[in-house]
Design an enzyme around this catalytic site. Structure first.
Site, PDB file in Angstrom:
ATOM      1  CG  ASN B 158      -2.307   0.104   1.008  1.00  0.00           C
ATOM      2  OD1 ASN B 158      -2.719   0.211  -0.150  1.00  0.00           O
ATOM      3  ND2 ASN B 158      -3.108   0.073   2.042  1.00  0.00           N
ATOM      4  CB  CYS B 331       3.964  14.841  11.630  1.00  0.00           C
ATOM      5  SG  CYS B 331       5.568  15.220  12.285  1.00  0.00           S
TER       6      CYS B 331
END
Lengths: 124, 390
Positions: B158, B331
């Site tokens: 993915n 993040c």
């Protein structure tokens, strides 16, 4: 992905006071690129008042927005007033940060304090 | 002043995260949203509900060339399929061995159940991959033993788009170990998967990744493979997945497979052209590199790492152009760790933070490429201008 306030997105897309100051009166650097955040803060000081402030930041949206905001908060203040600016003040001025960003990407006040401490050390 | 360009037409490039339901699938499955019969009930409309499920089972078996429709177990998601494939085989076969293997770039819904088994006494090892993300076949062979009950390898990845040599892997796994589980979530519907020809024992599929509704997944189980229930209950789906069936999502997934089987070849060719143009035009940006394999690559997948800037910032900036991309940056994750996939292909932490992933789908056209490339270039210039790194 965290959801940011409009104010955070405004400071992220249109950051204030980006750049460097040649021969600054104070310079601070916090963070580490390995962790995903690095901030550099430059100040020019006259009679203990912050007359100019610039930053460069590598990091996420909130790292950039908090850097920009802290420069706005510090500009025109005395160095002692600016030392009182906290991480919490920066987050509140941005209408809040997502909880997971409060710690890791809210280093801007630390960078400012580092620059001021550098200035004070040089003055001695 | 950077203009906020939200009024621009959306260019969605995050099909790996979520796909729109195909209108034909929706039209087919919609009547079953209000279907009231329980497939376990014997009265007529209960039996009608059961018939809908069995039709879907047959369509999905044909899609992957399974031995029969009995090999298809419906679940609620790919995560659930992966959990049954790993826990269900490990528990059922523990008298034959307690070793389990996965490639270092598997999805967390494969790695986490394995880590959980490890806490309970199983021996769990990961197979390293090369810098393109291809499983190291020598290491695979070295790590396998007759005690290895299940080895889990994704068909396509993915995050970096790399396609694994599943047929070769199957031969190696079956030479020494017992079962090969393949996570086909990212690859199914983009490249053909033939469970019999490729020697797959267990295969995970996701409805939404085939333009079907969310809320359905499939686990293919080859005849003879021993799996036990990990969630006991009313005994639906051969006792392997108890709980009243989601008829709407199951019906939609079956129809999505019929459409995918028919249109995959031409659609994948079309997407591959867009992908190649995107890669060749983005790669030339200074210090911007393709991640994953340049050739053995999913046709809809373009992924990069860009030096000196951070992925969440890239994502937010691209969103201002109304272009949606993904990142493996710490993040943007809940754990605040960079993607384990990017670390496994040998990127340093600071390199992994600057990742950008684009996954194409039916709404994308080649005429969008200049706009996408322009947005990437402007984003890179703007963020590098802000960055202290050089």
């Amino acid at each position: 992905m965290p959801v940011y306030s409009k104010k955070v997105m405004d400071h992220f897309m249109n950051p204030r006071n980006v750049g460097v100051i040649e021969n600054p009166d104070g310079y601070g650097k916090v963070g580490n690129p390995v962790c995903g955040d690095l901030m550099e803060m430059y100040i020019r000081v006259e009679k203990d008042i912050i007359k100019d402030i610039k930053f460069k930041t590598f990091g996420c949206g909130s790292a950039i927005a908090t850097s920009s905001m802290v420069t706005e908060l510090a500009l025109g203040k005395t160095v002692d007033e600016a030392l009182e600016i906290t991480r919490k003040d920066v987050a509140e001025e941005l209408d809040g940060l997502p909880p997971q960003k409060m710690h890791c990407s809210n280093l801007a006040a630390d960078a400012l304090h580092a620059a001021i401490n550098d200035y004070k050390k040089k003055k001695k | 002043m950077v203009l906020i360009m939200r009024d621009m037409k959306r260019i969605y490039l995050d099909h790996a995260a979520s796909m729109p339901v195909d209108p034909r699938v929706l039209q087919f499955a919609q009547p079953y949203l209000s279907e009231v019969g329980n497939p376990s009930s014997l009265y007529e409309f209960g039996q009608h509900a059961k018939q809908i499920i069995e039709d879907s089972r047959r369509k999905i078996a044909e899609f992957i060339n399974a031995e029969s429709e009995k090999t298809i177990i419906f679940t609620g998601s790919a995560t659930e399929s992966n959990n049954i494939a790993i826990r269900g085989t490990a528990l059922r076969n523990k008298n034959d061995g307690t070793e389990i293997l996965a490639s270092a770039i598997e999805h967390i819904s494969v790695l986490n159940p394995m880590k959980d088994l490890q806490k309970n006494g199983w021996v769990f090892r990961t197979i390293p991959v090369d810098s393109y993300g291809i499983v190291d076949l020598h290491q695979l062979s070295a790590l396998l033993s007759k005690n290895t009950i299940v080895t889990s390898i994704n068909y396509g990845n993915n995050e970096i788009g790399t396609i694994e040599p599943i047929k070769k892997i199957s031969e190696i796994v079956h030479d020494k170990g017992k079962y090969l589980h393949v996570d086909g979530k990212a690859a199914a519907g983009r490249i053909p998967i033939d469970v019999q020809a490729e020697g797959i024992d267990l295969l995970t599929l996701s409805s939404n990744d085939l333009y079907g509704p969310k809320g359905a997944g499939v686990l293919y189980i080859k005849p003879g493979v021993k799996v036990q229930s990990i969630m006991p209950g009313g005994g639906q789906e051969r006792g392997l997945r108890s709980g009243t069936e989601n008829i709407f999502a199951i019906a939609g997934m079956g129809e999505a497979c019929v459409i995918a089987k028919k249109e995959m070849k031409s659609e994948s060719n079309r997407l591959q052209n867009i992908r190649d143009k995107l890669i060749s035009e983005i790669k030339v940006i200074e210090e911007t590199y393709l991640t994953g394999h340049p050739v053995n690559r999913l046709p809809h997948h373009a992924s990069f790492r860009i030096s000196h800037i951070e992925g969440e910032s890239i994502l937010l900036s691209m969103d201002m152009y109304n272009i949606q991309v993904a990142t493996g940056s710490a993040c943007s994750s809940k754990t605040l760790e960079p993607s384990h996939v990017l670390l496994a292909i040998g990127l340093k932490h600071e390199e992994a933070h600057g990742s950008m992933v684009m996954t194409l789908g039916r709404s994308n056209t080649i005429s969008q490429v200049p706009e996408i490339v322009k947005a990437v270039k402007e984003t890179v210039v703007r963020l590098r201008n802000l960055s202290p790194l050089k």
